[in-house]
Write an enzyme that holds these catalytic residues in place. Structure first.
Site, PDB file in Angstrom:
ATOM      1  N   ASP A   1      -8.964 -10.632  10.315  1.00  0.00           N
ATOM      2  CA  ASP A   1      -9.022  -9.360   9.582  1.00  0.00           C
ATOM      3  C   ASP A   1     -10.470  -8.880   9.465  1.00  0.00           C
ATOM      4  O   ASP A   1     -10.779  -7.712   9.726  1.00  0.00           O
ATOM      5  CB  ASP A   1      -8.396  -9.567   8.189  1.00  0.00           C
ATOM      6  CG  ASP A   1      -8.410  -8.314   7.349  1.00  0.00           C
ATOM      7  OD1 ASP A   1      -7.516  -7.475   7.519  1.00  0.00           O
ATOM      8  OD2 ASP A   1      -9.331  -8.172   6.518  1.00  0.00           O
TER       9      ASP A   1
ATOM     10  N   LYS B   1     -12.287  -5.512  11.166  1.00  0.00           N
ATOM     11  CA  LYS B   1     -13.032  -4.547  10.343  1.00  0.00           C
ATOM     12  C   LYS B   1     -14.471  -4.419  10.830  1.00  0.00           C
ATOM     13  O   LYS B   1     -15.032  -3.318  10.875  1.00  0.00           O
ATOM     14  CB  LYS B   1     -12.997  -4.980   8.877  1.00  0.00           C
ATOM     15  CG  LYS B   1     -11.611  -4.858   8.243  1.00  0.00           C
ATOM     16  CD  LYS B   1     -11.580  -5.539   6.881  1.00  0.00           C
ATOM     17  CE  LYS B   1     -10.235  -5.354   6.191  1.00  0.00           C
ATOM     18  NZ  LYS B   1     -10.079  -6.227   5.024  1.00  0.00           N
TER      19      LYS B   1
ATOM     20  N   LYS C   1      -6.572  -1.760  10.216  1.00  0.00           N
ATOM     21  CA  LYS C   1      -7.820  -2.114  10.917  1.00  0.00           C
ATOM     22  C   LYS C   1      -7.554  -2.739  12.284  1.00  0.00           C
ATOM     23  O   LYS C   1      -8.345  -2.566  13.203  1.00  0.00           O
ATOM     24  CB  LYS C   1      -8.690  -3.032  10.053  1.00  0.00           C
ATOM     25  CG  LYS C   1      -8.253  -4.453   9.818  1.00  0.00           C
ATOM     26  CD  LYS C   1      -7.022  -4.721   8.970  1.00  0.00           C
ATOM     27  CE  LYS C   1      -6.831  -4.041   7.675  1.00  0.00           C
ATOM     28  NZ  LYS C   1      -6.581  -4.951   6.545  1.00  0.00           N
TER      29      LYS C   1
ATOM     30  N   VAL D   1       0.837  -1.210   0.000  1.00  0.00           N
ATOM     31  CA  VAL D   1       0.000   0.000   0.000  1.00  0.00           C
ATOM     32  C   VAL D   1       0.868   1.254   0.000  1.00  0.00           C
ATOM     33  O   VAL D   1       0.613   2.205  -0.760  1.00  0.00           O
ATOM     34  CB  VAL D   1      -0.962   0.006   1.213  1.00  0.00           C
ATOM     35  CG1 VAL D   1      -1.842   1.251   1.190  1.00  0.00           C
ATOM     36  CG2 VAL D   1      -1.832  -1.248   1.217  1.00  0.00           C
TER      37      VAL D   1
ATOM     38  N   GLY E   1      -0.871  -9.062  -3.603  1.00  0.00           N
ATOM     39  CA  GLY E   1      -0.761  -8.075  -2.516  1.00  0.00           C
ATOM     40  C   GLY E   1      -2.030  -7.934  -1.699  1.00  0.00           C
ATOM     41  O   GLY E   1      -2.184  -6.964  -0.958  1.00  0.00           O
TER      42      GLY E   1
ATOM     43  N   GLY F   1     -11.029  -1.627   1.705  1.00  0.00           N
ATOM     44  CA  GLY F   1     -10.058  -1.162   0.701  1.00  0.00           C
ATOM     45  C   GLY F   1     -10.487   0.155   0.079  1.00  0.00           C
ATOM     46  O   GLY F   1     -10.532   1.189   0.732  1.00  0.00           O
TER      47      GLY F   1
ATOM     48  N   VAL G   1     -11.160  -0.357   6.260  1.00  0.00           N
ATOM     49  CA  VAL G   1     -12.252  -1.310   5.987  1.00  0.00           C
ATOM     50  C   VAL G   1     -12.686  -1.174   4.532  1.00  0.00           C
ATOM     51  O   VAL G   1     -12.950  -0.067   4.060  1.00  0.00           O
ATOM     52  CB  VAL G   1     -13.477  -1.052   6.895  1.00  0.00           C
ATOM     53  CG1 VAL G   1     -14.569  -2.091   6.610  1.00  0.00           C
ATOM     54  CG2 VAL G   1     -13.100  -1.070   8.362  1.00  0.00           C
TER      55      VAL G   1
HETATM   56  P1  NAP Z   1       3.245  -4.738   3.623  1.00  0.00           P
HETATM   57  O1  NAP Z   1       3.340  -4.895   2.160  1.00  0.00           O
HETATM   58  O2  NAP Z   1       3.674  -5.887   4.494  1.00  0.00           O
HETATM   59  O3  NAP Z   1       4.091  -3.429   4.006  1.00  0.00           O
HETATM   60  C1  NAP Z   1       4.389  -3.095   5.330  1.00  0.00           C
HETATM   61  C2  NAP Z   1       5.452  -1.988   5.289  1.00  0.00           C
HETATM   62  O4  NAP Z   1       5.700  -1.557   6.608  1.00  0.00           O
HETATM   63  C3  NAP Z   1       6.794  -2.440   4.728  1.00  0.00           C
HETATM   64  O5  NAP Z   1       7.365  -1.428   3.959  1.00  0.00           O
HETATM   65  C4  NAP Z   1       7.647  -2.707   5.986  1.00  0.00           C
HETATM   66  O6  NAP Z   1       9.023  -2.483   5.764  1.00  0.00           O
HETATM   67  C5  NAP Z   1       7.088  -1.668   6.929  1.00  0.00           C
HETATM   68  N1  NAP Z   1       7.188  -2.076   8.317  1.00  0.00           N
HETATM   69  C6  NAP Z   1       6.530  -3.096   8.916  1.00  0.00           C
HETATM   70  N2  NAP Z   1       6.848  -3.136  10.219  1.00  0.00           N
HETATM   71  C7  NAP Z   1       7.732  -2.128  10.438  1.00  0.00           C
HETATM   72  C8  NAP Z   1       8.443  -1.650  11.570  1.00  0.00           C
HETATM   73  N3  NAP Z   1       8.302  -2.218  12.760  1.00  0.00           N
HETATM   74  N4  NAP Z   1       9.236  -0.575  11.427  1.00  0.00           N
HETATM   75  C9  NAP Z   1       9.370   0.018  10.227  1.00  0.00           C
HETATM   76  N5  NAP Z   1       8.749  -0.383   9.114  1.00  0.00           N
HETATM   77  C10 NAP Z   1       7.927  -1.444   9.223  1.00  0.00           C
HETATM   78  O7  NAP Z   1       1.764  -4.391   4.081  1.00  0.00           O
HETATM   79  P2  NAP Z   1       0.599  -3.743   3.201  1.00  0.00           P
HETATM   80  O8  NAP Z   1      -0.116  -4.810   2.466  1.00  0.00           O
HETATM   81  O9  NAP Z   1       1.141  -2.576   2.473  1.00  0.00           O
HETATM   82  O10 NAP Z   1      -0.409  -3.282   4.365  1.00  0.00           O
HETATM   83  C11 NAP Z   1      -0.149  -2.139   5.128  1.00  0.00           C
HETATM   84  C12 NAP Z   1      -1.380  -1.820   5.982  1.00  0.00           C
HETATM   85  O11 NAP Z   1      -2.496  -1.570   5.122  1.00  0.00           O
HETATM   86  C13 NAP Z   1      -1.834  -2.937   6.908  1.00  0.00           C
HETATM   87  O12 NAP Z   1      -2.395  -2.379   8.062  1.00  0.00           O
HETATM   88  C14 NAP Z   1      -2.933  -3.636   6.098  1.00  0.00           C
HETATM   89  O13 NAP Z   1      -3.846  -4.332   6.891  1.00  0.00           O
HETATM   90  C15 NAP Z   1      -3.567  -2.445   5.446  1.00  0.00           C
HETATM   91  N6  NAP Z   1      -4.288  -2.716   4.226  1.00  0.00           N
HETATM   92  C16 NAP Z   1      -3.723  -3.469   3.241  1.00  0.00           C
HETATM   93  C17 NAP Z   1      -4.428  -3.687   2.076  1.00  0.00           C
HETATM   94  C18 NAP Z   1      -3.861  -4.536   0.969  1.00  0.00           C
HETATM   95  O14 NAP Z   1      -4.581  -4.825   0.011  1.00  0.00           O
HETATM   96  N7  NAP Z   1      -2.590  -4.931   1.024  1.00  0.00           N
HETATM   97  C19 NAP Z   1      -5.697  -3.139   1.907  1.00  0.00           C
HETATM   98  C20 NAP Z   1      -6.249  -2.349   2.929  1.00  0.00           C
HETATM   99  C21 NAP Z   1      -5.530  -2.158   4.086  1.00  0.00           C
HETATM  100  P3  NAP Z   1       9.894  -3.428   4.775  1.00  0.00           P
HETATM  101  O15 NAP Z   1       9.342  -3.139   3.413  1.00  0.00           O
HETATM  102  O16 NAP Z   1      11.294  -2.990   4.925  1.00  0.00           O
HETATM  103  O17 NAP Z   1       9.623  -4.825   5.215  1.00  0.00           O
HETATM  104  N1  HSE Z   2      -5.839  -8.601   3.776  1.00  0.00           N
HETATM  105  C1  HSE Z   2      -6.932  -7.713   3.589  1.00  0.00           C
HETATM  106  C2  HSE Z   2      -7.981  -8.374   2.721  1.00  0.00           C
HETATM  107  C3  HSE Z   2      -6.452  -6.433   2.959  1.00  0.00           C
HETATM  108  O1  HSE Z   2      -7.659  -9.379   2.081  1.00  0.00           O
HETATM  109  O2  HSE Z   2      -9.117  -7.911   2.679  1.00  0.00           O
HETATM  110  C4  HSE Z   2      -7.505  -5.379   2.895  1.00  0.00           C
HETATM  111  O3  HSE Z   2      -7.789  -4.885   4.162  1.00  0.00           O
END
Ligand code: NAP
Ligand code: HSE
Length: 439
Positions: free
Chosen positions: A208, A212, A112, A23, A194, A141, A139
């Site tokens: 999750d 939400k 969330k 993200v 992703g 996306g 919540v």
């Molecule tokens: P991700 O790809 O795992 O990215 C997490 C990022 O945070 C990475 O850059 C990681 O660094 C960094 N990070 C994690 N822990 C850290 C720490 N302790 N100190 C410093 N940096 C740290 O996760 P994501 O999918 O982008 O999701 C991020 C958030 O958005 C989560 O809360 C997730 O639930 C929410 N979300 C995700 C989606 C989705 O579709 N993916 C949709 C809605 C909401 P590194 O890159 O160096 O590992």
């Molecule tokens: N892991 C979550 C999902 C990302 O699959 O819905 C969006 O919050």
């Protein structure tokens, strides 16, 4: 004015990212591309992006002056006005968000889990420090659901929320239903897109969706909905044959998250696989799509549907929150009277397929005449039906479906077709709406 720089320029709103993963990278790209297209006039500057491993190869190269593993580069940085938390998990996200708020920075988060477990506390810290905490992306996306529940629906007593709010499990269940796919293979696919959480058990076992649902319930029912009060089951026990049997009975299977208020003001909240009748809209919410159905006493039933996970849809919600804060908090303003420089495209340039119904003489050469006129206008026919020939066989309905054609060409053809002696009447011309690639 949007710049990638160690220091925000004087008039720009400084943005600091905590997390540059799926993200975070999409948010950084969106901020930079919005600047290039000059669609919005709010100047934003990406000041710093905090990660765990600054040496990791990423889909966006922001340079060493931006990417750091030091959270203070964002939290303590005077150039940062808006902190965007995209790391995930309860800790250290809670500490970083609360420190940022206490430092007088606005915060946007997609997390969330932290909003479920510590949301009340964080919202109070934000209020105490006169700053905003926004969490639209946490919540659904890209679906706007936090905003409507916070603002637009406050006049309602919410009777129920029924939702598919985990993209990963919906993607898995859809593939199992339609392709008989293997659970582990589809989970790996969801991870490659992703969609999945860093630890996918959060998705698969319903955590999750539970977080939400708790966030939605707090807004809808103005109450704390602790996770201990939410019944939770995941999708591990669902097998392909369950879909076959359910389908024979007229159902499909979805991971449902629901909260229902009862007459005596009780609240039942649950996350579990559920058989959904095939004829209701929820049964057609497939793949990474999410849907939230809200029942309010005044508004009735509302339906929100859209991509529930994935980099760009989530960035849509995050960047929307950033822009809203920059506008409403007065840290910068944009001129809403500055319109985007769009050209108005005339209807004559619209391209689509056409359905045409004619009443024509039922005699040789009629279709050839119509086809010739269409051909001369550069319009090719995709299908022809002849219907309802009358008893005397003097006239018939001729239905023609064309391939995509330009409106101007079709209107030229239509005026010539009306003049054909063998065409008694051109009864109807209906444009076919193009959903290619969206079905
Ligand atoms: P991700 O790809 O795992 O990215 C997490 C990022 O945070 C990475 O850059 C990681 O660094 C960094 N990070 C994690 N822990 C850290 C720490 N302790 N100190 C410093 N940096 C740290 O996760 P994501 O999918 O982008 O999701 C991020 C958030 O958005 C989560 O809360 C997730 O639930 C929410 N979300 C995700 C989606 C989705 O579709 N993916 C949709 C809605 C909401 P590194 O890159 O160096 O590992
Ligand atoms: N892991 C979550 C999902 C990302 O699959 O819905 C969006 O919050």
């Amino acid at each position: 004015m949007m710049g990638v720089s160690g220091q925000a320029n004087v008039s720009a709103v400084g943005v600091g990212l905590l997390g540059l993963g799926v993200v975070g990278s999409a948010v950084a790209k969106a901020l930079l591309s919005r600047d290039e297209s000059k669609e919005r006039k709010i100047p934003l500057a990406l000041v710093s992006a905090v990660v765990r491993d600054p040496n990791k190869l990423r889909s966006i190269d922001l340079g060493q002056s931006i990417v750091t593993d030091d959270p203070q580069a964002v939290i303590d940085n005077n150039s940062v006005s808006i902190v965007v938390e995209l790391m995930g998990g309860e800790n250290p996200a809670f500490d970083y968000i609360s420190s940022s708020l206490k430092a007088g920075k606005h915060v946007v988060t997609a997390n969330k889990e932290v909003m479920c477990k510590r949301g009340n506390e964080l919202l109070r810290i934000a209020a105490d420090n006169n700053v905003e905490l926004k969490y639209e992306a946490s919540v659904g996306g890209g679906i706007p659901i936090i905003g409507p529940l916070t603002n637009d629906l406050v006049a309602n007593r919410i009777q129920s929320i029924r939702a598919i709010i985990n993209g990963t499990t919906n993607f898995i269940l859809t593939k199992m239903a339609y392709e008989g796919a293997d659970f582990d293979d589809v989970l790996a696919e969801a991870q490659s897109f992703g969609y999945a959480e860093a630890d996918p058990t959060a998705d698969v076992d319903g955590f999750d969706a539970m977080y939400k649902l708790s966030v939605l319930a707090r807004l809808a029912y103005h109450t704390e909905m602790p996770v201990e009060g939410i019944h939770r089951e995941g999708i591990r026990d669902i097998h392909s044959k369950d879909f076959r049997y359910a389908s024979e009975l007229g159902f499909t299977i979805k991971l449902l998250a629901a909260a229902q208020a009862s007459d005596d003001s009780g609240l039942l909240a649950r996350v579990h696989p559920a058989l959904i009748p095939l004829e209701v809209p929820m049964a057609s919410v497939n793949g990474v799509l999410n849907a939230v159905e809200v029942e309010g006493d005044l508004v009735g039933s509302l339906w929100f549907q859209g991509p529930g996970a994935g980099a760009e849809p989530t960035a849509s919600a995050v960047v929307g929150d950033i822009l809203k804060i920059s506008e409403s908090s007065g840290i910068n303003s944009y001129d809403s009277a500055t319109f985007a420089p769009f050209n108005i495209i005339p209807m004559n340039d619209h391209v689509c397929q056409y359905y045409m119904r004619l009443t024509a003489s039922d005699q040789p050469g009629v279709l050839a005449n119509v086809a010739r006129v269409l051909g001369d206008a550069g319009i090719s026919i995709s299908a022809v039906l002849q219907k309802d020939t009358d008893i005397e066989k003097t006239q018939a309905d001729l239905v023609i479906m064309t391939h995509p054609a330009r409106e101007a060409n079709m209107q030229t053809a239509v005026s010539l077709i009306r003049k054909l002696e063998t065409v008694i009447q051109l009864d109807n011309l209906i444009r076919v709406e193009n959903y290619a690639g969206r079905l």
